[in-house]
Design an enzyme around this catalytic site. Structure first.
Site, PDB file in Angstrom:
ATOM      1  CB  SER A 122     -23.129 -43.472  10.885  1.00  0.00           C
ATOM      2  OG  SER A 122     -23.864 -43.339  12.072  1.00  0.00           O
ATOM      3  CG  HIS A 143     -20.745 -41.791   7.256  1.00  0.00           C
ATOM      4  ND1 HIS A 143     -19.998 -42.847   7.709  1.00  0.00           N
ATOM      5  CD2 HIS A 143     -21.198 -41.159   8.365  1.00  0.00           C
ATOM      6  CE1 HIS A 143     -19.997 -42.848   9.024  1.00  0.00           C
ATOM      7  NE2 HIS A 143     -20.708 -41.841   9.452  1.00  0.00           N
ATOM      8  CD  GLU A 155     -17.439 -44.766   5.499  1.00  0.00           C
ATOM      9  OE1 GLU A 155     -16.716 -45.724   5.732  1.00  0.00           O
ATOM     10  OE2 GLU A 155     -18.521 -44.577   6.101  1.00  0.00           O
ATOM     11  CG  ASN A 193     -19.269 -46.441  11.930  1.00  0.00           C
ATOM     12  OD1 ASN A 193     -18.318 -46.011  12.594  1.00  0.00           O
ATOM     13  ND2 ASN A 193     -20.360 -45.738  11.734  1.00  0.00           N
TER      14      ASN A 193
END
Lengths: 289, 241
Positions: A122, A143, A155, A193
């Site tokens: 990440s 991800h 992702e 994120n």
């Protein structure tokens, strides 16, 4: 691709993320192998999966037979060499760049050229990890979100040299695992994120400017914004250390863009050991810990 | 607050919503596009202009001139601190800020801000008004955008930057935020509902107030506002309607 029709999936790392990914892979019908550096780690991961499945069965979400079949598709290994004929290997090792590059260098040498190599990172650049291999075209990011069996999103990250065919295959495999894949370019924080940063960071800023208290900010974000949790409740759940690390990683990766500047409140909490729910104390206090 | 008392001023969807909700809750409310024709019996005026500072200054001055001296002036503080809004009037003691985005429906809490010179009595009147509409209130220290509009505008700004930088497609961004962190709406779809001009107003207000680069609006967001692509209300935003 004929030899890959059986679709074997390898997972590197039997921690929370690795075990969760292995579980959904086996659940989707793939022959799944989990690797870790010690039998102890592997046993811990398999135990976590068994506990999860047992609870699912008790709640009537899966049958006895499904649980048995799933576990039968799940094996473990202490040797990366066992991944040589995999369709896809997903790396979920600890978040250390050198370690990940080392793993990818080995996987690149071991695996057939058709094998897709994915990292669950990440915080690091997929391109930086792919740089350790001779075939960066087959390296990409997948991800998953915590806990993988419950969170629908993956992702799928395209590194500088990832091929369109590799992206396509990874998207398809993620769908077969019952997930909703979303393609994104290899940029700091990817989609979630990065875009979620202000939810935490701006709430911290409002708090540190003494514009409102923790409870008020949480109440407003839920009551006016319709968010399921307030930023401080959520940071306590995620863990102050994890949340702080995510912000710091974006701040570093963006060469100190002020949009991502971490807040001193979080570092103070980290140094004090007030990490949220897991230590019994964060922005709120919990139980007797 | 008496029954014959509320004037809602503005042409926005929020103004219309405030007006119909006031009527629905039994308040004697009137909707005015501007300061003309406001009754002398008005006890509370709600001014909803957010995006255009010059227009806001003008309407606040006009309202100040026509409202009875005792009337409370509730003004949207999405883009400016309440103390600043109050400074444009001759009744800073009566000016209370509120910050919310369209639509009001589904919002349980409305944020209020108290300017440095605002009287406690005026804040209580503002609280009573929103409570009469069935809303809870939260008092927040004076500033632009308060809590929810400020945080959401920054999330939308980051989403617009990500889109502009080619990180992912609009739909991918929205799906990711709904499924990855359980947001009730994707940020770009949400921006279209609110109106991109209002989001930009919050960001520009924060940038002006703090002087910080952190609040710099995404170039794409500015361009879309210049282009008149404000979202649902104009038929085009990040999506087509």
């Amino acid at each position: 691709m004929s030899s890959f029709e059986a679709k074997k999936i390898g997972v590197v790392g039997a921690g929370t993320m690795g075990a969760g990914i292995a579980q959904i892979s086996a659940q989707a019908g793939f022959e799944t192998v989990v690797y870790d550096v010690s039998q102890e780690f592997i046993d811990g991961g398999l135990e976590r999966i068994r506990t999860f499945l047992q609870r699912s069965r008790e709640r009537g979400k899966i049958t006895d037979e499904e649980e048995k079949q799933l576990l039968a598709r799940l094996t473990s290994s202490l040797k990366l060499e066992d991944f040589s004929a995999s369709t896809l290997v997903i790396e979920a090792a600890p978040e250390q760049l050198d370690l990940k590059r080392e793993i990818f260098k080995k996987l690149d040498a071991i695996c057939a050229p058709e094998t897709l190599l994915a990292t669950n990172t990440s915080s690091f650049s997929v391109t930086a990890i792919a740089g350790a291999t001779r075939l960066p075209e087959r390296v990409l990011g997948m991800h998953f979100f915590n806990p993988p069996p419950l969170m629908a999103l993956v992702e799928v990250i395209r590194g500088e040299r990832t091929s369109p065919a590799a992206m396509e295959k990874a998207m398809g495999l993620a769908r077969q695992m019952g997930k909703t894949p979303v393609p994104a370019k290899d940029t700091p924080g990817f989609i979630v994120n990065r875009i979620a940063r202000p939810f935490y960071n701006e709430a911290l800023r409002i708090l540190s400017d003494d514009q409102a208290q923790v409870e008020t900010i949480d109440r407003v974000m839920k009551g006016a914004g319709g968010f399921p949790m307030g930023p401080f409740e959520l940071m306590d759940l995620i863990g102050i250390d994890i949340n702080f690390a995510a912000t710091q990683s974006l701040y570093e990766a963006s060469f100190h863009d002020p949009r991502f500047r971490p807040n001193p409140i979080q570092r103070r909490m980290l140094l004090a050991g007030n990490l949220g729910r897991k230590t019994g104390r964060g922005f709120y206090t919990y139980g007797q810990k | 607050m008496g029954k014959n008392s509320v004037a809602i001023i503005g042409r926005s969807r929020l103004a219309e919503e405030l007006f119909s909700l006031s009527r629905e809750k039994g308040l004697e409310a009137a909707l005015h596009p501007d300061a003309r024709g406001i009754a002398a019996s008005v006890a509370l005026a709600v001014e909803t202009c957010a995006a255009d500072e010059e227009a806001k200054k003008t309407i606040l001055k006009e309202l100040d001139a026509v409202l009875p001296p005792a009337a409370v002036l509730l003004s949207s503080c999405l883009a400016s601190p309440t103390t600043r809004l109050a400074s444009w009037t001759g009744r800073p003691e009566k000016v209370v800020g509120f910050a919310t985005f369209y639509p009001l429906q589904g919002k349980k809490v409305i944020e209020l801000s108290v300017g440095l010179r605002t009287e406690e009595g005026a804040v209580r009147e503002a609280e009573k008004f929103f409570q009469a509409l069935g809303k809870e209130t939260a008092r927040v220290k004076d500033g632009a955008g308060l809590i929810f509009p400020r945080i959401l505008s920054l999330i939308i700004n980051e989403a617009a930057r990500s889109l502009d930088e080619g990180v992912a497609e609009a739909e991918a961004i929205d799906v990711a935020m709904r499924l990855g962190v359980n947001y009730p709406m994707g940020p770009l779809r949400w921006a279209d509902q609110i109106g991109l001009d209002e989001v930009l107003a919050v960001l520009e207000g924060l940038q002006k107030e703090t002087g910080e680069d952190r609040y710099r609006p995404a170039p794409l967001l500015k361009k879309m506002v210049f282009a008149g692509w404000l979202g649902e209300s104009t038929g085009r935003g990040f999506y087509n309607y």
